[in-house]
Design a protein around this motif. Structure first.
Motif, PDB file in Angstrom:
ATOM      1  N   SER A  14       0.732  -1.055  -0.572  1.00 55.22           N
ATOM      2  CA  SER A  14       0.094  -0.235  -0.173  1.00 55.22           C
ATOM      3  C   SER A  14       1.296   1.251  -0.230  1.00 55.22           C
ATOM      4  O   SER A  14       0.968   2.488  -0.728  1.00 55.22           O
ATOM      5  CB  SER A  14      -0.656   0.131   1.565  1.00 55.22           C
ATOM      6  OG  SER A  14       0.251  -0.395   2.830  1.00 55.22           O
ATOM      7  N   THR A  15       2.027   1.570   0.421  1.00 54.79           N
ATOM      8  CA  THR A  15       2.781   2.728   0.576  1.00 54.79           C
ATOM      9  C   THR A  15       3.438   2.627  -0.500  1.00 54.79           C
ATOM     10  O   THR A  15       3.447   4.090  -0.942  1.00 54.79           O
ATOM     11  CB  THR A  15       3.710   2.398   1.843  1.00 54.79           C
ATOM     12  OG1 THR A  15       4.511   1.261   1.327  1.00 54.79           O
ATOM     13  CG2 THR A  15       3.057   2.290   2.923  1.00 54.79           C
ATOM     14  N   THR A  16       4.062   1.774  -1.114  1.00 57.63           N
ATOM     15  CA  THR A  16       3.737   2.000  -3.001  1.00 57.63           C
ATOM     16  C   THR A  16       3.623   2.345  -3.707  1.00 57.63           C
ATOM     17  O   THR A  16       3.619   3.514  -4.542  1.00 57.63           O
ATOM     18  CB  THR A  16       5.268   0.599  -3.149  1.00 57.63           C
ATOM     19  OG1 THR A  16       5.657  -0.036  -2.429  1.00 57.63           O
ATOM     20  CG2 THR A  16       5.653   0.875  -5.144  1.00 57.63           C
ATOM     21  N   CYS A  17       1.936   1.509  -3.286  1.00 63.35           N
ATOM     22  CA  CYS A  17       1.213   2.447  -4.426  1.00 63.35           C
ATOM     23  C   CYS A  17       1.065   3.751  -4.026  1.00 63.35           C
ATOM     24  O   CYS A  17       0.494   4.687  -4.977  1.00 63.35           O
ATOM     25  CB  CYS A  17      -0.387   1.141  -3.842  1.00 63.35           C
ATOM     26  SG  CYS A  17      -1.677   1.262  -4.934  1.00 63.35           S
ATOM     27  N   MET A  18       1.390   3.578  -2.853  1.00 66.61           N
ATOM     28  CA  MET A  18       0.175   5.344  -2.820  1.00 66.61           C
ATOM     29  C   MET A  18       1.143   6.654  -3.129  1.00 66.61           C
ATOM     30  O   MET A  18       0.925   7.290  -3.466  1.00 66.61           O
ATOM     31  CB  MET A  18       0.040   5.613  -0.985  1.00 66.61           C
ATOM     32  CG  MET A  18      -0.133   7.118  -0.499  1.00 66.61           C
ATOM     33  SD  MET A  18       0.377   8.266  -0.531  1.00 66.61           S
ATOM     34  CE  MET A  18       2.058   7.558   0.367  1.00 66.61           C
ATOM     35  N   SER A  19       2.921   6.099  -3.215  1.00 65.49           N
ATOM     36  CA  SER A  19       3.489   6.730  -3.401  1.00 65.49           C
ATOM     37  C   SER A  19       3.701   7.042  -4.668  1.00 65.49           C
ATOM     38  O   SER A  19       3.142   8.020  -5.940  1.00 65.49           O
ATOM     39  CB  SER A  19       4.896   6.115  -3.472  1.00 65.49           C
ATOM     40  OG  SER A  19       5.509   6.365  -1.920  1.00 65.49           O
ATOM     41  N   ILE A  20       3.068   5.767  -6.121  1.00 64.59           N
ATOM     42  CA  ILE A  20       2.888   6.351  -7.360  1.00 64.59           C
ATOM     43  C   ILE A  20       1.612   6.891  -7.382  1.00 64.59           C
ATOM     44  O   ILE A  20       2.522   7.508  -8.801  1.00 64.59           O
ATOM     45  CB  ILE A  20       2.891   4.746  -7.852  1.00 64.59           C
ATOM     46  CG1 ILE A  20       3.835   3.666  -7.282  1.00 64.59           C
ATOM     47  CG2 ILE A  20       2.952   4.883  -8.761  1.00 64.59           C
ATOM     48  CD1 ILE A  20       3.746   2.385  -7.710  1.00 64.59           C
ATOM     49  N   GLY A  21       0.811   6.855  -6.437  1.00 58.88           N
ATOM     50  CA  GLY A  21      -0.123   7.416  -7.494  1.00 58.88           C
ATOM     51  C   GLY A  21      -0.432   9.080  -6.743  1.00 58.88           C
ATOM     52  O   GLY A  21      -0.742   9.970  -7.487  1.00 58.88           O
ATOM     53  N   ALA A  22       0.450   9.112  -5.267  1.00 58.52           N
ATOM     54  CA  ALA A  22       0.812  11.045  -4.814  1.00 58.52           C
ATOM     55  C   ALA A  22       1.610  11.400  -6.278  1.00 58.52           C
ATOM     56  O   ALA A  22       1.549  12.331  -6.793  1.00 58.52           O
ATOM     57  CB  ALA A  22       1.687  10.859  -4.110  1.00 58.52           C
ATOM     58  N   ASN A  23       2.644  10.454  -7.009  1.00 51.51           N
ATOM     59  CA  ASN A  23       3.162  10.938  -7.336  1.00 51.51           C
ATOM     60  C   ASN A  23       2.724  11.453  -9.543  1.00 51.51           C
ATOM     61  O   ASN A  23       2.885  12.882  -9.507  1.00 51.51           O
ATOM     62  CB  ASN A  23       4.646  10.303  -8.339  1.00 51.51           C
ATOM     63  CG  ASN A  23       5.553  10.095  -9.142  1.00 51.51           C
ATOM     64  OD1 ASN A  23       5.494  11.257  -9.266  1.00 51.51           O
ATOM     65  ND2 ASN A  23       6.281  10.011 -10.023  1.00 51.51           N
ATOM     66  N   LEU A  24       1.736  10.873  -9.399  1.00 57.03           N
ATOM     67  CA  LEU A  24       1.032  10.937 -10.476  1.00 57.03           C
ATOM     68  C   LEU A  24       0.153  11.923 -10.520  1.00 57.03           C
ATOM     69  O   LEU A  24       0.027  12.812 -11.358  1.00 57.03           O
ATOM     70  CB  LEU A  24       0.103   9.374 -10.745  1.00 57.03           C
ATOM     71  CG  LEU A  24       0.920   8.505 -11.561  1.00 57.03           C
ATOM     72  CD1 LEU A  24      -0.297   6.871 -11.797  1.00 57.03           C
ATOM     73  CD2 LEU A  24       1.105   8.861 -12.994  1.00 57.03           C
ATOM     74  N   ILE A  25      -0.304  12.262  -9.573  1.00 52.44           N
ATOM     75  CA  ILE A  25      -1.429  13.616  -8.697  1.00 52.44           C
ATOM     76  C   ILE A  25      -0.778  14.751  -9.166  1.00 52.44           C
ATOM     77  O   ILE A  25      -0.798  16.224  -9.751  1.00 52.44           O
ATOM     78  CB  ILE A  25      -1.840  13.049  -7.894  1.00 52.44           C
ATOM     79  CG1 ILE A  25      -3.179  12.440  -7.650  1.00 52.44           C
ATOM     80  CG2 ILE A  25      -2.202  14.494  -7.064  1.00 52.44           C
ATOM     81  CD1 ILE A  25      -3.686  11.599  -5.961  1.00 52.44           C
ATOM     82  N   SER A  26       0.349  14.545  -8.810  1.00 54.43           N
ATOM     83  CA  SER A  26       1.644  15.975  -8.357  1.00 54.43           C
ATOM     84  C   SER A  26       1.873  15.582 -10.300  1.00 54.43           C
ATOM     85  O   SER A  26       2.545  17.227 -10.707  1.00 54.43           O
ATOM     86  CB  SER A  26       2.784  15.729  -7.762  1.00 54.43           C
ATOM     87  OG  SER A  26       3.631  14.613  -8.330  1.00 54.43           O
ATOM     88  N   VAL A  27       2.531  15.007 -10.805  1.00 53.96           N
ATOM     89  CA  VAL A  27       2.531  15.118 -12.681  1.00 53.96           C
ATOM     90  C   VAL A  27       1.794  15.798 -13.207  1.00 53.96           C
ATOM     91  O   VAL A  27       1.622  16.686 -13.930  1.00 53.96           O
ATOM     92  CB  VAL A  27       2.880  13.878 -13.038  1.00 53.96           C
ATOM     93  CG1 VAL A  27       3.185  14.389 -14.612  1.00 53.96           C
ATOM     94  CG2 VAL A  27       4.185  13.802 -12.390  1.00 53.96           C
ATOM     95  N   MET A  28       0.242  15.488 -12.701  1.00 54.96           N
ATOM     96  CA  MET A  28      -1.450  15.669 -13.425  1.00 54.96           C
ATOM     97  C   MET A  28      -1.579  17.637 -12.704  1.00 54.96           C
ATOM     98  O   MET A  28      -1.859  18.170 -13.647  1.00 54.96           O
ATOM     99  CB  MET A  28      -2.242  15.032 -13.108  1.00 54.96           C
ATOM    100  CG  MET A  28      -2.555  13.602 -13.849  1.00 54.96           C
ATOM    101  SD  MET A  28      -1.733  13.980 -15.409  1.00 54.96           S
ATOM    102  CE  MET A  28      -2.301  12.274 -15.919  1.00 54.96           C
ATOM    103  N   GLU A  29      -1.197  17.247 -11.304  1.00 56.64           N
ATOM    104  CA  GLU A  29      -1.664  18.689 -10.781  1.00 56.64           C
ATOM    105  C   GLU A  29      -0.792  19.765 -11.086  1.00 56.64           C
ATOM    106  O   GLU A  29      -1.012  21.227 -11.920  1.00 56.64           O
ATOM    107  CB  GLU A  29      -0.835  18.660  -9.625  1.00 56.64           C
ATOM    108  CG  GLU A  29      -1.460  19.976  -8.651  1.00 56.64           C
ATOM    109  CD  GLU A  29      -3.438  19.809  -8.596  1.00 56.64           C
ATOM    110  OE1 GLU A  29      -3.673  21.440  -8.776  1.00 56.64           O
ATOM    111  OE2 GLU A  29      -3.237  19.235  -8.573  1.00 56.64           O
ATOM    112  N   ALA A  30       0.492  19.386 -11.863  1.00 57.81           N
ATOM    113  CA  ALA A  30       1.712  20.612 -11.914  1.00 57.81           C
ATOM    114  C   ALA A  30       1.618  21.147 -13.811  1.00 57.81           C
ATOM    115  O   ALA A  30       1.804  21.812 -14.071  1.00 57.81           O
ATOM    116  CB  ALA A  30       3.348  19.345 -12.491  1.00 57.81           C
ATOM    117  N   GLN A  31       0.782  20.031 -14.172  1.00 51.93           N
ATOM    118  CA  GLN A  31       0.088  20.086 -15.850  1.00 51.93           C
ATOM    119  C   GLN A  31      -0.312  21.657 -16.574  1.00 51.93           C
ATOM    120  O   GLN A  31      -1.578  21.978 -15.780  1.00 51.93           O
ATOM    121  CB  GLN A  31       0.269  19.069 -16.867  1.00 51.93           C
ATOM    122  CG  GLN A  31       1.059  18.407 -16.865  1.00 51.93           C
ATOM    123  CD  GLN A  31       0.588  16.855 -17.590  1.00 51.93           C
ATOM    124  OE1 GLN A  31      -0.455  16.691 -17.363  1.00 51.93           O
ATOM    125  NE2 GLN A  31       1.440  15.840 -18.211  1.00 51.93           N
TER     126      GLN A  31
END
Length: 157
Positions: free
Chosen positions: A140-157
């Motif tokens: 779960s912690t790895t999955c959450m980190s991947i998801g948080a990374n994707l959210i931050s990438v989408m947020e930056a666009q």
């Protein structure tokens, strides 16, 4: 940072479940006629309510603040709630391996942190297949980190 905010909760969950095992309270309740599933459902409800408060506060801080301006607050809430549910399950799994509460809390925190470590390899690897990433998302912690990374990438666009 989000993963570390749940570290204290994870240690408490592991410690509480192992402490119950150490004091043999589960056996006492079973002798009184309590079903095993009722006990686990009570633990689940207790920790879900505890983490739900944290998830609501985090969602309000992330959504109402200037952190995630372009993200839907409902999606962030569901994302954090699912992470909290997966975290509870991971903590229950970790608690099975210990019989002393202090050992369980200490090593539970270490195992919690170690379950984050595969993300460091996923983050730096560009040729990792989707199946490999999906397999690593069972933590779960790895999955959450991947998801948080994707959210931050989408947020930056």
């Amino acid at each position: 940072l989000l993963m570390l905010s749940f570290l204290f909760s994870a240690i408490n969950i592991v410690r509480s479940v192992v402490l119950e095992k150490e004091r043999r309270l589960k056996e006492s309740m079973k002798m009184m006629g309590l079903k095993n599933w009722v006990l686990w459902a009570a633990w689940c409800a207790d920790f879900i309510l505890f983490l739900l408060i944290a998830v609501v506060v985090m969602t309000i801080l992330l959504g109402a603040g200037s952190v995630l301006q372009n993200s839907n607050i409902g999606v962030i809430f569901v994302y954090l709630l699912l992470y909290a549910l997966a975290s509870i399950s991971l903590c229950f799994m970790i608690s099975v391996f210990f019989s002393k509460a202090s050992t369980g809390a200490a090593l539970g925190g270490i195992l919690w942190f170690l379950s984050y470590m595969p993300y460091l390899f996923v983050q730096s690897s560009t040729d990792m297949t989707a199946a490999t990433k999906g397999g690593l998302c069972l933590l779960s912690t790895t999955c959450m980190s991947i998801g948080a990374n994707l959210i931050s990438v989408m947020e930056a666009q």
